[in-house]
Write a protein that holds these residues in place. Structure first.
Motif, PDB file in Angstrom:
ATOM      1  N   SER A 204      -3.375  -7.826  -0.628  1.00  0.00           N
ATOM      2  CA  SER A 204      -4.630  -7.270  -1.132  1.00  0.00           C
ATOM      3  C   SER A 204      -4.367  -5.902  -1.761  1.00  0.00           C
ATOM      4  O   SER A 204      -3.254  -5.368  -1.705  1.00  0.00           O
ATOM      5  N   TYR A 205      -5.419  -5.316  -2.341  1.00  0.00           N
ATOM      6  CA  TYR A 205      -5.265  -3.980  -2.921  1.00  0.00           C
ATOM      7  C   TYR A 205      -4.812  -2.980  -1.868  1.00  0.00           C
ATOM      8  O   TYR A 205      -4.039  -2.072  -2.145  1.00  0.00           O
ATOM      9  N   GLU A 206      -5.288  -3.162  -0.638  1.00  0.00           N
ATOM     10  CA  GLU A 206      -4.910  -2.252   0.466  1.00  0.00           C
ATOM     11  C   GLU A 206      -3.643  -2.722   1.169  1.00  0.00           C
ATOM     12  O   GLU A 206      -3.361  -2.312   2.284  1.00  0.00           O
TER      13      GLU A 206
ATOM     14  N   ARG B  51      -0.584   3.946   2.963  1.00  0.00           N
ATOM     15  CA  ARG B  51      -0.564   2.841   3.921  1.00  0.00           C
ATOM     16  C   ARG B  51       0.846   2.268   4.006  1.00  0.00           C
ATOM     17  O   ARG B  51       1.564   2.220   3.009  1.00  0.00           O
TER      18      ARG B  51
ATOM     19  N   GLU C 196      -2.807  -5.503   2.587  1.00  0.00           N
ATOM     20  CA  GLU C 196      -2.888  -6.459   3.684  1.00  0.00           C
ATOM     21  C   GLU C 196      -2.431  -7.825   3.160  1.00  0.00           C
ATOM     22  O   GLU C 196      -2.614  -8.154   1.982  1.00  0.00           O
TER      23      GLU C 196
ATOM     24  N   TRP D 225      -4.888   7.715  -0.562  1.00  0.00           N
ATOM     25  CA  TRP D 225      -4.431   7.173   0.725  1.00  0.00           C
ATOM     26  C   TRP D 225      -2.954   6.838   0.709  1.00  0.00           C
ATOM     27  O   TRP D 225      -2.340   6.682  -0.345  1.00  0.00           O
TER      28      TRP D 225
ATOM     29  N   THR E  21      -2.359   4.448   8.406  1.00  0.00           N
ATOM     30  CA  THR E  21      -3.278   4.670   7.290  1.00  0.00           C
ATOM     31  C   THR E  21      -3.692   6.136   7.313  1.00  0.00           C
ATOM     32  O   THR E  21      -4.104   6.645   8.357  1.00  0.00           O
TER      33      THR E  21
ATOM     34  N   ARG F 241      -1.452   2.496  -7.859  1.00  0.00           N
ATOM     35  CA  ARG F 241      -0.716   2.523  -6.588  1.00  0.00           C
ATOM     36  C   ARG F 241       0.783   2.519  -6.849  1.00  0.00           C
ATOM     37  O   ARG F 241       1.261   1.793  -7.728  1.00  0.00           O
TER      38      ARG F 241
ATOM     39  N   ARG G  41       2.402  -1.435   5.666  1.00  0.00           N
ATOM     40  CA  ARG G  41       1.984  -2.680   6.294  1.00  0.00           C
ATOM     41  C   ARG G  41       3.145  -3.669   6.317  1.00  0.00           C
ATOM     42  O   ARG G  41       3.861  -3.835   5.328  1.00  0.00           O
TER      43      ARG G  41
ATOM     44  N   ARG H  34      -1.964   5.585  -3.025  1.00  0.00           N
ATOM     45  CA  ARG H  34      -3.024   5.361  -4.008  1.00  0.00           C
ATOM     46  C   ARG H  34      -3.365   6.682  -4.675  1.00  0.00           C
ATOM     47  O   ARG H  34      -3.763   7.651  -3.994  1.00  0.00           O
TER      48      ARG H  34
END
Length: 461
Positions: free
Chosen positions: A132-134, A77, A136, A75, A20, A37, A79, A67
């Protein structure tokens, strides 16, 4: 005795850590209207204890995302998608809805946004995983209890109705299924299409009145898969190949014969009077002997189906090896002038080489993009340089766009000097000009499969 070949080397080498990073450095100026995103999915290596011959289609799923907001790269990320096998390997509890590990397949092919939710996708009758938005993992999804079985890797969003269309195949049934998902995220139509020979179907196309079904010369062969422990698909030109036009009003599918071939990806389709025009990346042969090597190069071709005479005209649009075709999402299902693709030297031919043939050659990944002007029958190539490799592009229309190519192209490109990747933002109109912006990521994004630009909901000012 041949040795097990690991394709996860070179450009496809896996990423070991989840990262991250915030406030990423940017060269140039990000268009401030790009609020959302950019996500991309792909395989990220195999289980260390798995002794089967390896191919990329069996890798764990890892989603990479950037993002963008108000002209800044907020950001990055990456995952792993927590399927049952991944959760167990990481010592975590299985996520909601996950199937047992023995029946688990990584959702490593695509990632999309629909109904304000994010989904990682794979084909073969397996359910998507919600993120999720992030990015995950939330868990396996059945679209709020409306998905009867599995989903597909390449649904098509109708820009007019907001409906998501998919053609699915299951490993345990002699049928395909046309699914329609409402703008609210519920399956509102599920129509079975009988097919006695179990075709493998990776993609579909959409027109204003038809779902285009591809029943081509590749079949599912589970006994063959168990014997060789490879991808469960075999070339079978003896049964021919055909295109199905399934009316979206619920009538029966009409079939039209074409020369034996296989298609991973369609560019777009549209209707022209009583004709249906379908542009595809076509392989003359694929999965010969069951292994994922085509012994043929992918070319951009056009099928024109005359629904009155029943004849199909096949035309070569571009003979350069290419893959991952894309159009402006606003023209999906309608007439299109422009198309975009990644130049390859038989990219998919090398995705999973037969056991014992060694590592992937460096030319097996894309190092350039093509912009096709199909009206003028011309094209432009954008090179990224020696040692670079580019993924699939996503087209984002400019706000208030008046022309089909008035927008942005987003693509991950590996920078060999940094040993890391960039998110490159290009002007689709000024295709070979300097990038509008380059977002410098802290890590490498391996060569992979498909992704999407997922815009944020429109803010009320």
């Amino acid at each position: 005795m041949s040795t097990v070949t690991n394709p996860f080397t070179g450009a496809y080498a896996p990423v070991a850590e989840e990262v991250t990073a915030f406030d990423l450095p940017v060269t140039g100026t990000l268009p401030p209207e790009l609020n959302g995103r950019y996500l991309r999915n792909g395989p990220n290596g195999m289980r260390a204890e798995d002794r089967r011959p390896r191919h990329l289609f069996g890798g764990y799923a890892m989603v990479h995302g950037v993002r963008l907001l108000d002209g800044r790269a907020r950001w990055y990320r990456n995952r792993m998608v927590r399927s049952a096998a991944v959760a167990e390997t990481l010592g975590e509890w299985p996520r909601s809805g996950a199937v047992p590990r023995i029946a688990d397949v990584a959702p490593n092919t695509h990632v999309i946004g629909h109904a304000d939710r994010t989904f990682a996708l794979v084909e073969g009758g397996f359910r998507p995983y919600e993120l999720s938005y992030e990015i995950e993992t939330v868990g396996a999804s059945d679209f709020c209890g409306t998905l009867p079985e599995g989903f597909a890797a390449h649904p098509k969003l109708d820009p007019v109705t907001g409906e998501l269309h998919a053609v699915t195949w299951q490993r345990d049934g002699e049928k395909l299924r046309h699914l329609v998902v409402s703008p609210q995220g519920a399956v509102v139509r599920a129509e079975d299409i009988p097919v006695p020979h179990r075709p493998v179907v990776h993609d579909m196309a959409l027109t204003r009145n038809f779902a285009v079904v591809l029943d081509l010369a590749v079949s599912l062969s589970l006994p063959d898969n168990r014997a060789r422990r490879t991808y469960p698909a075999v070339w079978d030109e003896s049964r021919g190949a055909r295109i199905g036009l399934l009316p979206r009003n619920g009538s029966e599918v009409a079939w039209y014969e074409v020369e034996p071939c296989f298609v991973f990806h369609t560019l777009n389709a549209h209707e022209d009077g009583h004709r249906v025009v379908i542009d595809v990346v076509r392989y003359p042969r694929m999965f010969v002997g069951g292994a994922l090597h085509g012994q043929s190069s992918p070319t951009l071709d056009r099928w024109t189906v005359d629904t009155v005479s029943g004849k199909v005209t096949e035309t070569r649009l571009d003979d350069r090896p290419q893959e991952f075709p894309a159009v402006n999402p606003a023209v999906v299902g309608g007439a299109h002038r422009y198309g975009y693709s990644t130049v390859t030297t038989d990219l998919l031919r090398h995705l999973a080489r037969p056991v014992g043939l060694g590592a992937l050659p460096p030319e097996a990944v894309g190092d350039a993009l093509i912009k096709h002007d199909l009206r003028r029958q011309s094209s432009t190539v954008r090179q990224f340089g020696v040692g670079s490799y580019a993924g699939e592009v996503s087209f984002v229309p400019r706000r208030g766009a008046r022309d089909e190519d008035d927008g942005y192209l987003l693509v991950y490109v590996h920078d060999p000097e940094r040993g890391a990747s960039d998110l490159v933002v290009l002007s689709a109109e000024d295709f070979t000009g300097a990038p509008l912006a380059t977002v410098h990521l802290p890590v490498r994004v391996p060569a992979g499969f498909h992704g999407s630009w997922i815009p944020d909901p429109v803010r009320e000012d």
